[in-house]
Each structure stands twice: as structure tokens, then as C-alpha cells.
Design a protein around this motif. Structure first.
Motif, PDB file in Angstrom:
ATOM      1  N   ARG A   1       9.936 -36.908  20.714  1.00 45.77           N
ATOM      2  CA  ARG A   1       9.677 -37.533  22.023  1.00 45.77           C
ATOM      3  C   ARG A   1      11.010 -38.118  22.507  1.00 45.77           C
ATOM      4  NH1 ARG A   1       4.921 -41.223  20.018  1.00 45.77           N
ATOM      5  NH2 ARG A   1       6.173 -40.946  18.130  1.00 45.77           N
TER       6      ARG A   1
ATOM      7  N   ASP B   1       9.053 -43.451  14.876  1.00 46.84           N
ATOM      8  CA  ASP B   1       8.177 -44.626  14.738  1.00 46.84           C
ATOM      9  C   ASP B   1       8.413 -45.618  15.873  1.00 46.84           C
ATOM     10  OD1 ASP B   1       6.433 -46.569  13.749  1.00 46.84           O
ATOM     11  OD2 ASP B   1       8.054 -47.521  12.611  1.00 46.84           O
TER      12      ASP B   1
ATOM     13  N   GLU C   1      11.566 -28.452  14.768  1.00 49.81           N
ATOM     14  CA  GLU C   1      11.138 -29.842  14.892  1.00 49.81           C
ATOM     15  C   GLU C   1      10.977 -30.231  16.376  1.00 49.81           C
ATOM     16  OE1 GLU C   1      13.713 -28.864  13.003  1.00 49.81           O
ATOM     17  OE2 GLU C   1      13.472 -29.707  10.981  1.00 49.81           O
ATOM     18  N   VAL C   2      10.153 -31.231  16.626  1.00 50.02           N
ATOM     19  CA  VAL C   2       9.954 -31.758  17.988  1.00 50.02           C
ATOM     20  C   VAL C   2      10.245 -33.252  17.980  1.00 50.02           C
ATOM     21  CG1 VAL C   2       8.169 -30.046  18.523  1.00 50.02           C
ATOM     22  CG2 VAL C   2       7.490 -32.302  17.673  1.00 50.02           C
TER      23      VAL C   2
ATOM     24  N   GLU D   1      10.172 -35.789  14.810  1.00 49.24           N
ATOM     25  CA  GLU D   1       9.045 -36.660  14.487  1.00 49.24           C
ATOM     26  C   GLU D   1       8.811 -36.671  12.989  1.00 49.24           C
ATOM     27  OE1 GLU D   1       7.274 -38.483  16.618  1.00 49.24           O
ATOM     28  OE2 GLU D   1       8.161 -37.732  18.467  1.00 49.24           O
ATOM     29  N   HIS D   2       8.330 -37.787  12.480  1.00 52.53           N
ATOM     30  CA  HIS D   2       7.707 -38.829  13.227  1.00 52.53           C
ATOM     31  C   HIS D   2       8.737 -39.863  13.662  1.00 52.53           C
ATOM     32  CE1 HIS D   2       4.835 -41.581  14.714  1.00 52.53           C
ATOM     33  NE2 HIS D   2       5.200 -42.527  13.886  1.00 52.53           N
TER      34      HIS D   2
ATOM     35  N   ILE E   1      10.046 -34.113  26.003  1.00 53.92           N
ATOM     36  CA  ILE E   1       9.858 -33.749  24.594  1.00 53.92           C
ATOM     37  C   ILE E   1      10.909 -32.699  24.271  1.00 53.92           C
ATOM     38  CG2 ILE E   1       8.354 -32.626  22.897  1.00 53.92           C
ATOM     39  CD1 ILE E   1       5.938 -33.615  24.492  1.00 53.92           C
TER      40      ILE E   1
ATOM     41  N   SER F   1      12.653 -29.870  21.502  1.00 57.48           N
ATOM     42  CA  SER F   1      12.501 -29.075  20.281  1.00 57.48           C
ATOM     43  C   SER F   1      13.888 -28.661  19.812  1.00 57.48           C
ATOM     44  CB  SER F   1      11.641 -27.835  20.524  1.00 57.48           C
ATOM     45  OG  SER F   1      12.359 -26.895  21.303  1.00 57.48           O
TER      46      SER F   1
ATOM     47  N   SER G   1      12.309 -45.473  12.934  1.00 62.82           N
ATOM     48  CA  SER G   1      12.820 -44.431  12.048  1.00 62.82           C
ATOM     49  C   SER G   1      12.397 -43.056  12.567  1.00 62.82           C
ATOM     50  CB  SER G   1      12.308 -44.660  10.626  1.00 62.82           C
ATOM     51  OG  SER G   1      10.902 -44.670  10.608  1.00 62.82           O
ATOM     52  N   LEU G   2      13.064 -42.024  12.023  1.00 57.88           N
ATOM     53  CA  LEU G   2      12.842 -40.660  12.490  1.00 57.88           C
ATOM     54  C   LEU G   2      13.337 -39.685  11.420  1.00 57.88           C
ATOM     55  CD1 LEU G   2      16.007 -40.136  13.111  1.00 57.88           C
ATOM     56  CD2 LEU G   2      15.450 -40.921  15.389  1.00 57.88           C
ATOM     57  N   ASP G   3      13.186 -38.415  11.681  1.00 58.44           N
ATOM     58  CA  ASP G   3      13.781 -37.369  10.847  1.00 58.44           C
ATOM     59  C   ASP G   3      15.071 -36.884  11.498  1.00 58.44           C
ATOM     60  OD1 ASP G   3      11.537 -37.459   9.229  1.00 58.44           O
ATOM     61  OD2 ASP G   3      11.293 -35.289   9.170  1.00 58.44           O
ATOM     62  N   TRP G   4      16.019 -36.446  10.701  1.00 59.98           N
ATOM     63  CA  TRP G   4      17.272 -35.946  11.300  1.00 59.98           C
ATOM     64  C   TRP G   4      17.944 -34.909  10.421  1.00 59.98           C
ATOM     65  CZ3 TRP G   4      22.254 -36.852   9.230  1.00 59.98           C
ATOM     66  CH2 TRP G   4      22.273 -37.681   8.092  1.00 59.98           C
TER      67      TRP G   4
END
Lengths: 247, 247, 247, 247
Positions: free
Chosen positions: D182, D162, D179-180, D159-160, D172, D174, D120-123
Motif C-alpha cells: 500500500r 503494519d 509482492e504488493v 506487505e504486511h 498500491i 507491485s 514494519s514491512l517486508d523488503w
């Protein structure tokens, strides 16, 4: 790769010139044995050797600038390597030159300087057999060698090996006495790729072992970046936002 | 943990003594602000400070032997730190003392010596906001802080940050200009645990920020090994097989 | 840590109930031996056991919700563990429950599911002595045990062990036959900390060995996050910029 | 490498066949755009495509056996991928097939199965610019692209994220919102090399971006092991000591 791979095999060359038994085992020196083994396995590569007793230990700015991968063997004369040359080698590694540190090179100035640890270990010069097990079977350095590589006679190098956690652990060795050792480890410092490989000793014909030489040839290819301009990372001030849009 | 945690907060203390604006921001020095922040968050800890201008920079053998964790802030005076003291600190880190390297300490002798890289980076002293994102949510250093930590004004530190691949990447920062930075990284050298944390600057009140101080307190606890006898790894000859049966 | 550490020791409990020799070696089952060893070394902890033959294998939602660390031993009955329970355990690990996977548990559904590899290895049930060497001397899991731990009789587990590169390699074992094994490895999955530790077999009294039990107690402490609310990472839509300013 | 590199570009192909705007952006589908970009940058490679609606999603045993590297793009139809095909792909990856998981493929069954986390992640699908920064400048996947790669419009992935700690963190990113992410990570599972790369979306012409395509071409070369016989690691019983002497 548009140019031939350029390798410099460095050796302190002290045992070979002072001990007849070692000279008999390595008539052209440990550096000669390694250079021959690499030449056979890296067709087209330009392989030269350099030794401690040469001016600047054979590692002038010009030699390093023309070296894609440097291999390093030393043992009893680490402290006779000049700090100036160590500093020069460090700069070239950080700038992208590959470095293979071999066996007792664990205690060399260049290795401890690049790793930041004592690089101490346990050892015994006895009757040990060394088995070199692959733990990263997809790593290019392990290509084409059996797991384990069997080395009938070897000096024991055992844990604790005081190194930073390696980027990749490729080989673990065991010895007849039951000791284990992280015998094949990769590290990155700046733009340079470093591989430490412990099998190899002046007392035993390890550098005539075909699988050991295969590992060294694999590692040379892995560490080489012939197309990279030699330059260490440097600091940049970026006063303007969006400076990267012109790149 | 049977004894109080002993922390030494080191600072070059140059900006504060030469620039009124910095002195106003940090009336007791950056070291004073950090020491106060740790004291509040580490009840029972013994916290002392040490600065460049003291004899032996305040880092005598006795002080280091009585320090579980040393924090390091330096910027314009890295070259005024004596090599002898750097060597002493390195020995203590390898022997088990924790080390927190802060912000512009990335270019300190002690950090580059322990890491083996140039530790160079990109930077801009502008109008950036820094966001510090947690990427290792189970790491004890990230405990109790939001993701992101919002730092309204900060110097930009950006990639490429020339460090070895860290053992653990805990935080990644971004800046208003879009740059990113691996701002919280752990390393191990010998028996010592090292944490680098980039937020913090003499131009901004970052060391008064509660979440930044919480990270420093967490990292101090993480890096401390008060029960470990201070001793760097050393070489051992093991002439007899089964030497370990007597242990 | 404001509440007692809550540990659930899981065992398939088949060998003990079908083979008299194993029952004699572990009169209260392997789970009983482990639970006793942990209880002695983790004063104040609440330690319960659970086994395959219980309803839902003793691992109901309620049990897992009240478990900080779960230890897992299985061998001949991996395929009798229901997929539903495996899925439940996986969710709890991703949500922050610690997991210790022991010995032949390498082939359990829960371990292969969390790791994504086959977890296959080499093995021999012979007359081997196992030596467990510490390679991460500052890791809390290695605290207080000698290097090597000597286990007089053990099943051989050897490389290649098909696991992802572990987050941290804590122990490497060797066996009389010369084989080596990454016997102590940490992994993180979601919010959960996982430790695999290979020493331990139904044929040998390994779970009565004080140093083995010390490692398990250390690992239990390391894996426990009693203050973390149990919740796996989830997806978040962040439609508004600067959403984090309200946090 | 004695045979041509064989690449299969997989796409669920749903947006392109149901949304005119996406069809206009990717007239031959996202798979077509990727295949064209790879063909141009990997001369001599055999590149085919496969999509969800084909029998067995176009990923029969024969196709996978003849594939060195598989790229995976999916988004709205992850649950329509059959478990049998996922299992087949997993086996091939563990056996040595390379896998590139792209963008919203983070939530595909094959990726979560191989990684063991929720992924999972943020979007946010907004007006973000993405900057892709290289943090591993010597990695072959980063060869020949600027740092940062500037992607004018992109969905935000933050991030995060998972995932397990990656073997190597290459990029990486941005975003305009600060937000950042990986965005470029390598993993190994069994004999297979996996690369996750997040830039790429059906709403934006990211798969026409030359630097994005260069990364995909680099990663294809990095993940390919054409000389390795396709076989996952398996368990071996080694009843006799010194079994390896005959190897």
C-alpha cells in the motif's frame, strides 16, 4: 480550473407550487434559494436550476454534460422522476459529475440507486432545534462554519440512517428530542463525488441560513472536477503483458 | 448460534454444461466444488446449491428466508438472471442475509445493484500466477491462510476495480504481469454483510485450492447472522419526544 | 476458542479510595463493578483486576502475556502510570492483546500513544442524560442492546473528539445540552483490536447499567484473539524472489 | 490561499555525504532533488531544505511555524533524531502542518509516533521494477499521473505493512517478485494531513522520476492548509448549557 464552475440546482418544486406557506417561505422555490445562496458564495460560477415539471425534468443529456455539480432536492414526488432520467444522472455521476443530495432527497431514486441501501431513517416534524457538529475539522466542506451550526427549527432526522459507512463523516447533528444523525457524509461512486447533507426542509427557512449555504458552497467546490473528461470507468482487456509500457 | 448455519451456493452453471473441459475440471459444477469445500470446513452446516436453470433460479422466497449466507458465481449469463430475483436477493441482503460474490460475479446484477458502481476492471486470460496477500491480518476472513496464497494459474483481474471504498480491505492480489487487485473486500448494505473475493475461474481449478476454500469458509462464518430476524431497515415516524423511554 | 477467555480489568482506583461518595457507589471499585458485570455475561471467562498502586501497576509481563483483553479506566492519575508499563501494554496490544479504553481513559498515556492524537474533547459535569445510539446495527459490539441506551445521569463528553477516523463507528451519543460524541469506536493497531467506549463515570452508577455492561462484554468477545500467538508485526528481509513458495 | 505555499524538505543527508555513488546520483542530496522537483511543479511556493546535521536538525520552532508542509526522508539515522524535535514536529502536525513521509521514513520516530504502530514491512534490495497503481482515481494526489507509474528499478517494499487502516488508499504497488504494497496512504492526526508515499530510494534515481515528483507536488498541495491558524485540538470545559449560542 480554467472554466467557470457549472452548477445545476434541481428541485421537484411541488410544495412551493401547491402550498402557500411554502411559497411564502421560498418565493423562488427551494431551488431559487439554493441557487441564490451558491451564486453569492461562488463568484464566477454558472448556476442554473431545473425542476420536475420540465421536459425530461430539465435534466437532458446536454444539461448534465454541461454540469460539474448537480444538487438534488425532492420529497413527495420521488416516484414521478422517470427511471430514464435517474439512469442518466447515475451515469454522469459515475463519469465524474458531483452530486449533492439534500434532506428528504435521502429517499430519492438516484440516492438509493447509488448507495444500494434503503436510506431509511427516523423522523419527526415537531419543534426541534438542530445542532450540526463538525467531526472532521480539516475537511474542506466544514471550512468556515462554526461547530455547532445552530438551526432554530428543523424537522428531526434520526438514526438509524441506513446508508453504507460513508467515506468521510463530516457532520453529526443532534435534535431537541435527543436524537442524533450523520448529517454530512461523503461517498464516491465511480469517478463522481457525492455529499449528503440533511439540514433543509420546506417547512422551515433552512435554505436561507448562511452557514447551511456555506456548507453547500464548500461541498460544491469539493465535488467539482471540471477538468476531468466525463467518462465512467469501463472494462479493459489487456491481452499483452507490459501493455502499460506504451502508455 | 443455536441453529445450524444454512448456506446456499448459487451458480449460473453454464460453462460446466456446455464446455467439456470445464465439466471435467468441475464434474459437479463450480457450485458442487464450493459446496463440498464448505461442507468439509463448516461441520454441521446445511449446504444446498441452486442454479440459473431452476424455476426462479432456485432462489424462491422460501429458499432465501432459510439461507444465512448466499454465495454467487456467474459469468456469461448475468443478463439471464431475472430482475425480480435480483430484487428479492437484494431485499434479503438488506434484511441480514450474508452474500459472498465470487470472481466474475463482480459484473452480476446483484453486485452492481448493491454497490452502485460499474464494478468494471482490467482482465487477461493468460498464463498468470496470482498471489493473494493479506493486508488485514486480524480479520477473521484471513484466519489460517498463508500470506501470500499462491494460485499457480489464474485469470488476471486488475485495477482499476470500480467499487466504492470497501469497509475493510482484507486481501490484495498481484499477477505475473505486475497488475494488482483488491481481491478481498467487505461491504455492509442494510443489515447484510457482503464479501467479494476474486480468486476463482472456470478455466482453472481454483475452487479445489484448499486456501481459497478456507477463505470462503471463513467468510461464510463472518457473514452469517443466524440469530437476526430477517428484516431490512425501515422508516419510523417518532411523533412523541422520549418515545424511546418505553422501549 | 479452546481456552477460557482471560480478561484483566485495570483501574487507577484513586477516586474510590479517597472519596466516600465514589466508594459508596462502587464498593469494590470501578474495576470490581466491571469485573462482576463481565463475569456475569461471559460465563467461563477468567477475570482478574489490577490497579495503579500495585507493583508495576499489576501489569507485569506475566499478567499481560496471560491476558486476552485488557480494560482501562483512569482519570486523575494518568501521569502516575509509568512509561515502562505503558510501553509494555503497547507492545502487547500490537502483538494481539485486545484493549478496551473506557471513559476518561481517553486521556491515558496508552490511548494517546496508540492513536497518535491528543484525544481531547469537550466536557461538562452537569445534569445531562446520555443517549447512546447504534449506528452500526450489524456490529457484534452492538448486539442485544436497545438504540438508544438511556443513561439517566452522565458527564457530558462532546465533539470535537480528537481521534483518528475510527475503523468502525458503532455508537454516537447525545446529551441533554445537545452535544454529540462518537462514543463507541474501533481501531486496530498491529495485531490488536481496540475499542473505546465513553459511557462511565465515577460520579454516576454507569458501570451498574446492564446495557453498558452488555456492550463491554460484547466488546471483550470482539477484541479477544485467544488463538493468536502474541507477537507484534516485525520487519522481514526477503532476499530471494519466490521466498514464499516454501511457506 | 492568500500567501505562498511554504514547504520544508527534510532529509537526514547521511548516504549522500558518506557514499560516493549516492552523492553522484543526488549531487544536491535527496532533499535537493525533491526541492527542485517541487519548485518546478509548485510555482510561487517557498521551498527550503533542512537536514539532520543542522542545529535542532534545522527544524526550530520558527521554521515549523513557517512551514505549511514538511516532507521527511530518513533511513540509517532515525535514532539520531532528537526526541525533542520529534515532539515539536508532532505538535505542529496535530496543529495543522501537513506531513509527507517518504520511503524509508516509514521507520522514523515521527511516523511511528503519529501512527501508533510498528510500521514494519517486508523488503528486498534487488532488481525489482515497481509499478504504482492508482486505486482512488478521483483523489487529488493521483491527478495527472498514469496508472501504473513505472519505476524501472526500486527497492521492494512489501506487505504486511503494519499501519492503521489508512483514511484513503490512493496507490498500491507491485514488484517484480510479486509482492504488493500500500504505497500511497493518507492519514489525519489532529488538524494535520499526512501522506505516506513509498517510492524513492538512495540507491535509485527515483526522485528524478517526473511522475513521482508530480505525486509529491500533488500531495503537498493536498496537505497544505495555509489559512488555518496553527493550533492542536484542546480540551474545553463547557459548564453552561447553550454555551454555543454566543459563538
Amino acid at each position: 480550473m480554467t472554466v467557470p464552475l457549472r452548477v445545476t440546482v434541481w428541485n421537484e418544486n411541488v410544495h412551493e407550487t401547491t402550498e402557500p406557506a411554502v411559497a411564502a417561505r421560498y418565493p423562488e422555490g427551494i431551488h431559487g434559494a439554493i441557487a441564490d445562496g451558491l451564486a453569492e458564495r461562488l463568484p464566477g460560477a454558472e448556476i442554473r436550476t431545473a425542476t420536475l415539471e420540465q421536459p425530461e425534468h430539465g435534466l437532458t443529456e446536454e444539461v448534465l454534460a454541461a454540469t460539474d455539480v448537480l444538487t438534488w432536492w425532492g420529497h413527495v414526488a420521488h416516484d414521478r422522476v422517470s427511471d430514464e432520467v435517474v439512469d442518466r444522472v447515475r451515469r454522469h455521476v459515475q463519469g465524474g459529475m458531483g452530486l449533492l443530495v439534500l434532506h428528504s432527497g435521502h429517499y430519492s431514486k438516484i440516492f438509493t440507486t447509488l448507495l444500494g441501501t434503503t436510506c431509511s431513517l427516523d423522523w419527526r416534524n415537531g419543534e426541534d432545534r438542530e445542532l450540526v457538529w463538525t467531526v472532521a475539522p480539516t475537511h474542506p466542506i466544514a471550512e468556515g462554519v462554526p461547530s455547532p451550526i445552530v438551526i432554530p427549527q428543523q424537522e428531526m432526522y434520526g438514526e438509524h440512517f441506513d446508508i453504507p459507512a460513508p467515506d468521510e463523516l463530516v457532520f453529526i447533528s443532534s435534535f431537541s428530542g435527543g436524537e442524533v444523525f450523520r448529517s454530512g457524509c461523503t461517498f464516491t461512486r465511480g469517478h463522481g463525488r457525492i455529499f449528503y447533507f440533511s439540514p433543509g426542509d420546506q417547512e422551515f427557512p433552512v435554505y436561507h441560513h448562511p452557514h447551511v449555504l456555506r456548507v453547500l458552497a464548500n461541498a460544491t467546490r469539493w465535488a467539482a472536477q471540471p477538468d476531468r473528461p466525463r467518462a465512467a470507468p469501463t472494462i479493459h482487456q489487456r491481452p499483452e503483458p507490459d501493455w502499460f509500457l506504451d502508455d
